[in-house]
Design a protein around this motif. Structure first.
Motif, mmCIF file in Angstrom:
data_model
loop_
_atom_site.group_PDB
_atom_site.id
_atom_site.type_symbol
_atom_site.label_atom_id
_atom_site.label_comp_id
_atom_site.label_asym_id
_atom_site.label_seq_id
_atom_site.Cartn_x
_atom_site.Cartn_y
_atom_site.Cartn_z
ATOM 1 N N PHE A 176 0.843 -1.192 0.000
ATOM 2 C CA PHE A 176 0.000 0.000 0.000
ATOM 3 C C PHE A 176 0.880 1.245 0.000
ATOM 4 O O PHE A 176 1.761 1.396 0.841
ATOM 5 N N THR A 177 0.619 2.122 -0.948
ATOM 6 C CA THR A 177 1.408 3.352 -1.049
ATOM 7 C C THR A 177 1.245 4.213 0.189
ATOM 8 O O THR A 177 2.217 4.778 0.702
ATOM 9 N N ALA A 178 0.026 4.334 0.687
ATOM 10 C CA ALA A 178 -0.219 5.206 1.837
ATOM 11 C C ALA A 178 -1.340 4.649 2.685
ATOM 12 O O ALA A 178 -2.177 3.877 2.207
ATOM 13 N N ARG A 179 -1.330 5.038 3.942
ATOM 14 C CA ARG A 179 -2.408 4.704 4.867
ATOM 15 C C ARG A 179 -2.935 5.994 5.478
ATOM 16 O O ARG A 179 -2.166 6.875 5.852
ATOM 17 N N ILE A 180 -4.249 6.095 5.540
ATOM 18 C CA ILE A 180 -4.856 7.265 6.162
ATOM 19 C C ILE A 180 -5.888 6.802 7.185
ATOM 20 O O ILE A 180 -6.388 5.687 7.124
ATOM 21 N N ARG A 255 11.126 -0.478 -1.591
ATOM 22 C CA ARG A 255 9.860 -0.196 -2.254
ATOM 23 C C ARG A 255 9.224 1.069 -1.677
ATOM 24 O O ARG A 255 8.611 1.858 -2.400
ATOM 25 N N ALA A 256 9.389 1.265 -0.374
ATOM 26 C CA ALA A 256 8.838 2.460 0.267
ATOM 27 C C ALA A 256 9.493 3.726 -0.279
ATOM 28 O O ALA A 256 8.823 4.741 -0.485
ATOM 29 N N THR A 257 10.802 3.676 -0.524
ATOM 30 C CA THR A 257 11.499 4.829 -1.101
ATOM 31 C C THR A 257 10.931 5.165 -2.465
ATOM 32 O O THR A 257 10.653 6.341 -2.780
ATOM 33 N N LEU A 258 10.742 4.140 -3.285
ATOM 34 C CA LEU A 258 10.197 4.353 -4.627
ATOM 35 C C LEU A 258 8.802 4.951 -4.555
ATOM 36 O O LEU A 258 8.477 5.906 -5.284
ATOM 37 N N VAL A 288 2.913 7.711 3.991
ATOM 38 C CA VAL A 288 3.513 6.746 3.068
ATOM 39 C C VAL A 288 4.389 5.727 3.800
ATOM 40 O O VAL A 288 4.446 4.561 3.399
ATOM 41 N N LEU A 289 5.042 6.125 4.881
ATOM 42 C CA LEU A 289 6.017 5.248 5.520
ATOM 43 C C LEU A 289 5.544 4.600 6.817
ATOM 44 O O LEU A 289 5.944 3.482 7.142
ATOM 45 N N ALA A 290 4.692 5.280 7.593
ATOM 46 C CA ALA A 290 4.426 4.848 8.972
ATOM 47 C C ALA A 290 3.840 3.441 9.058
ATOM 48 O O ALA A 290 4.187 2.678 9.965
ATOM 49 N N HIS A 291 2.950 3.071 8.134
ATOM 50 C CA HIS A 291 2.299 1.766 8.252
ATOM 51 C C HIS A 291 3.233 0.597 7.941
ATOM 52 O O HIS A 291 2.885 -0.555 8.170
#
Length: 328
Positions: A176-180, A255-258, A288-291
């Motif tokens: 997942f690109t991001a979590r909200i 992958r998170a960096t990308l 983008v990174l926390a999850h």
């Protein structure tokens, strides 16, 4: 350098289309402008979105509103404990007339796939999404089927401490690109919701305001957004900090960096820029990174959440100096 005429026109078109989609979604979701903007950012970054919060705050409504705002194929999957992987990807069935096996596509064969309460299914079923989310393809019985762009998974989940939930595996979260988190609405927005939603659902009146072709063109525009070498190094510095801090036992992956850089491109384009600045990375770092991060035992003992650790890292990692030439 100034924005070229061609790129400037494309950014204006992007802003116009994105505003139409945003206004359509906000006609259904009141008082959640930041969540709507991040949803559009993930869409244009060719990513996937995880919406996590308690029941009843509009997670599924946000996913459905985006899906209905775009004239594209949409499928919804209600994740339950008895859901099988083949219920998502599809299955090969024997045709008595042709005497051959035919592939019957599952709900993942759509432009937007809404996965409702994804963490109520078993980890085995959750893992059925791994290949399609990363590689935009599905392999069934040795045959590979490609998914048509745009392709986006919007999954909702309840907090893991709630009954009947399974924690998402690290490999799944990393897709997942991001979590909200939606959060509870402000009293004024909730009052307006009572007026608007009191009779009929506003989703029933929502009409598409963009086509699949337009979304593909917006994605192409985002791909052309310039990322200076200093910005790329800054993204790597942010991610590296998550791997070296003693407060985290699992840092962010390559992958998170990308995906952080891809999301920053989309964020810049939505802001009317054809180049990324450090502010784009800083604003997107937590969603983008926390999850993807896991706190250490010491951090858990101090009740330090990954979001808090990450926010501190963003404040301490040196910000690169941007020269005029690096902004085009």
């Amino acid at each position: 350098m100034a924005i070229t005429h061609d790129v400037g026109d494309r950014l204006e078109e992007l802003a116009s289309t994105a505003n139409r989609i945003r206004e359509a979604i906000e006609s259904v979701i009141e008082g959640k402008g930041a969540a709507v903007r991040l949803t559009l950012t993930v869409l244009l970054a060719e990513g996937h979105l995880l919406i996590e919060d308690v029941p009843g705050v509009g997670k599924t409504m946000l996913a459905k509103a985006l899906a209905r705002s775009i004239d594209c194929s949409v499928r919804r999957v209600q994740f339950t404990p008895d859901l099988l992987p083949s219920d998502i990807t599809g299955v090969s069935a024997y045709n008595q007339q042709t005497r051959e096996f035919e592939f019957k596509p599952g709900p993942v064969f759509a432009n937007i796939v809404v996965g409702d309460e994804i963490n109520r299914a078993s980890p085995k079923t959750q893992s059925a999404l791994l290949e399609c989310m990363e590689e935009r393809q599905v392999t069934v019985d040795g045959r590979t089927y490609h998914l048509e762009p745009p392709f986006m998974v919007i999954a909702t989940q309840n907090p893991i401490e709630m009954e009947g939930t399974y924690p998402l595996p690290e490999a799944q979260r990393d897709r997942f690109t991001a979590r909200i988190a939606m959060g509870y609405p402000e009293p004024a927005a909730e009052l307006e919701m009572l007026d608007v939603h009191g009779g009929t659902s506003p989703l029933d009146k929502l009409q598409p305001v963009a086509t699949t072709t337009e979304v593909r063109e917006l994605i192409e525009t985002v791909r052309a957004v310039y990322v200076a070498p200093a910005i790329k190094r800054y993204a790597i510095d942010l991610v590296t900090a998550t791997r070296t801090t003693p407060e985290l036992r699992l840092g962010a992956s390559p992958r998170a960096t990308l995906q952080l850089v891809r999301a920053a491109r989309a964020h810049a384009a939505l802001s009317g820029r054809d180049y990324v600045i450090p502010d784009d990375l800083q604003e997107l770092a937590v969603p983008v990174l926390a999850h993807r991060l896991l706190p250490s035992v010491e951090a858990q003992g101090q009740r330090r959440m990954p979001e808090q650790v990450l926010a501190d890292l963003v404040r301490t990692v040196p910000v690169p100096e941007m020269h005029p030439g690096s902004r085009r």
